[in-house]
Design a protein around this motif. Structure first.
Motif, short mmCIF file in Angstrom:
data_model
loop_
_atom_site.label_atom_id
_atom_site.label_comp_id
_atom_site.label_asym_id
_atom_site.label_seq_id
_atom_site.Cartn_x
_atom_site.Cartn_y
_atom_site.Cartn_z
N MET A 1 7.34 85.35 -11.23
CA MET A 1 6.69 84.05 -11.10
C MET A 1 7.42 83.02 -11.96
SD MET A 1 4.51 82.34 -9.72
CE MET A 1 3.45 80.98 -9.76
N VAL A 2 7.64 81.86 -11.43
CA VAL A 2 8.29 80.77 -12.15
C VAL A 2 7.22 80.03 -12.96
CG1 VAL A 2 9.53 78.60 -11.82
CG2 VAL A 2 9.94 80.49 -10.26
N ASN A 3 7.44 79.81 -14.26
CA ASN A 3 6.47 79.01 -15.01
C ASN A 3 7.05 77.71 -15.54
OD1 ASN A 3 7.22 81.61 -15.89
ND2 ASN A 3 5.76 81.66 -17.50
N LYS A 4 8.37 77.55 -15.48
CA LYS A 4 9.02 76.31 -15.92
C LYS A 4 9.97 75.86 -14.82
CE LYS A 4 7.75 76.47 -20.36
NZ LYS A 4 6.99 75.50 -21.04
N VAL A 5 10.14 74.55 -14.73
CA VAL A 5 11.10 74.03 -13.75
C VAL A 5 11.85 72.86 -14.37
CG1 VAL A 5 9.49 72.44 -12.59
CG2 VAL A 5 11.41 73.37 -11.33
N THR A 6 13.16 72.86 -14.16
CA THR A 6 14.01 71.77 -14.63
C THR A 6 14.32 70.86 -13.46
OG1 THR A 6 16.02 73.02 -14.16
CG2 THR A 6 15.10 73.24 -16.39
N TRP A 7 14.88 69.70 -13.77
CA TRP A 7 15.23 68.74 -12.73
C TRP A 7 16.27 69.35 -11.80
CZ3 TRP A 7 17.87 63.36 -13.70
CH2 TRP A 7 17.61 62.52 -12.62
N GLN A 8 17.22 70.06 -12.37
CA GLN A 8 18.25 70.69 -11.55
C GLN A 8 17.62 71.70 -10.59
OE1 GLN A 8 21.49 72.43 -13.71
NE2 GLN A 8 22.38 73.33 -11.89
N ARG A 9 16.72 72.52 -11.09
CA ARG A 9 16.06 73.52 -10.24
C ARG A 9 15.21 72.86 -9.16
NH1 ARG A 9 13.53 79.25 -11.67
NH2 ARG A 9 12.94 79.70 -9.55
N ALA A 10 14.69 71.67 -9.47
CA ALA A 10 13.88 70.93 -8.49
C ALA A 10 14.76 70.14 -7.53
CB ALA A 10 12.91 70.00 -9.22
N GLY A 11 16.06 70.34 -7.59
CA GLY A 11 16.97 69.67 -6.66
C GLY A 11 17.27 68.23 -7.03
N ARG A 12 17.02 67.88 -8.30
CA ARG A 12 17.24 66.50 -8.78
C ARG A 12 16.61 65.47 -7.84
NH1 ARG A 12 20.19 65.94 -13.31
NH2 ARG A 12 21.52 67.66 -13.88
N VAL A 13 15.36 65.73 -7.48
CA VAL A 13 14.64 64.80 -6.61
C VAL A 13 14.66 63.40 -7.21
CG1 VAL A 13 13.19 66.60 -5.61
CG2 VAL A 13 12.39 65.38 -7.62
N THR A 14 14.68 62.40 -6.36
CA THR A 14 14.80 61.01 -6.84
C THR A 14 13.58 60.16 -6.53
OG1 THR A 14 15.91 60.38 -4.80
CG2 THR A 14 17.31 61.03 -6.66
N GLU A 15 12.66 60.71 -5.75
CA GLU A 15 11.45 59.96 -5.37
C GLU A 15 10.22 60.80 -5.67
OE1 GLU A 15 11.36 56.84 -4.09
OE2 GLU A 15 13.54 56.73 -4.29
N PRO A 16 9.12 60.14 -6.07
CA PRO A 16 7.87 60.89 -6.22
C PRO A 16 7.47 61.46 -4.86
CG PRO A 16 7.66 58.64 -7.07
CD PRO A 16 8.97 58.73 -6.38
N GLY A 17 6.81 62.59 -4.88
CA GLY A 17 6.36 63.16 -3.61
C GLY A 17 6.03 64.63 -3.75
N ARG A 18 5.83 65.24 -2.59
CA ARG A 18 5.47 66.66 -2.49
C ARG A 18 6.65 67.36 -1.82
NH1 ARG A 18 1.90 69.16 1.66
NH2 ARG A 18 1.06 71.07 0.74
N TYR A 19 7.18 68.36 -2.50
CA TYR A 19 8.38 69.04 -2.04
C TYR A 19 8.13 70.54 -1.90
CZ TYR A 19 10.64 64.70 -3.41
OH TYR A 19 11.00 63.37 -3.52
N MET A 20 8.70 71.15 -0.85
CA MET A 20 8.58 72.59 -0.65
C MET A 20 9.74 73.28 -1.36
SD MET A 20 7.21 75.28 0.34
CE MET A 20 6.23 75.66 1.74
N PHE A 21 9.40 74.24 -2.21
CA PHE A 21 10.38 75.07 -2.88
C PHE A 21 10.05 76.51 -2.57
CE2 PHE A 21 10.50 71.14 -5.32
CZ PHE A 21 11.87 70.93 -5.35
N ARG A 22 10.92 77.43 -2.97
CA ARG A 22 10.66 78.83 -2.62
C ARG A 22 9.40 79.38 -3.27
NH1 ARG A 22 14.77 82.29 -6.28
NH2 ARG A 22 14.82 80.78 -7.95
N PHE A 23 8.92 78.76 -4.34
CA PHE A 23 7.70 79.22 -4.99
C PHE A 23 6.45 78.51 -4.49
CE2 PHE A 23 9.86 76.20 -7.82
CZ PHE A 23 8.89 75.20 -7.92
N GLY A 24 6.58 77.56 -3.58
CA GLY A 24 5.44 76.82 -3.03
C GLY A 24 5.70 75.32 -3.04
#
Length: 75
Positions: free
Chosen positions: A1-24
């Protein structure tokens, strides 16, 4: 289970929103992005949001930590 996420791991998103990642699903706010812009290495705690039993897991970003810089060794 992932408990921390960095900007790089989040794909360096540039806009607020809801994003699908492999953990949900991950909801990123404008305030979260402002922190990542100022501190690109910050790691946010993932906060689980209850969802429907068969739905993908939902998360938002909670508290963040800044990486500790290596202090010079003292002799």
């Amino acid at each position: 289970m992932v408990n921390k996420v960095t900007w790089q791991r989040a794909g360096r998103v540039t806009e607020p929103g809801r994003y699908m990642f492999r953990f949900g699903w991950l909801t990123v706010s404008a305030d979260d992005l402002a922190i990542w812009r100022q501190y690109p290495e910050a790691a946010f705690t993932l906060v689980y949001l209850p969802s429907e039993p068969d739905a993908p897991e939902e998360f938002h970003l909670g508290a963040f930590e800044l990486p500790t810089s290596s202090a010079p060794s003292e002799h």
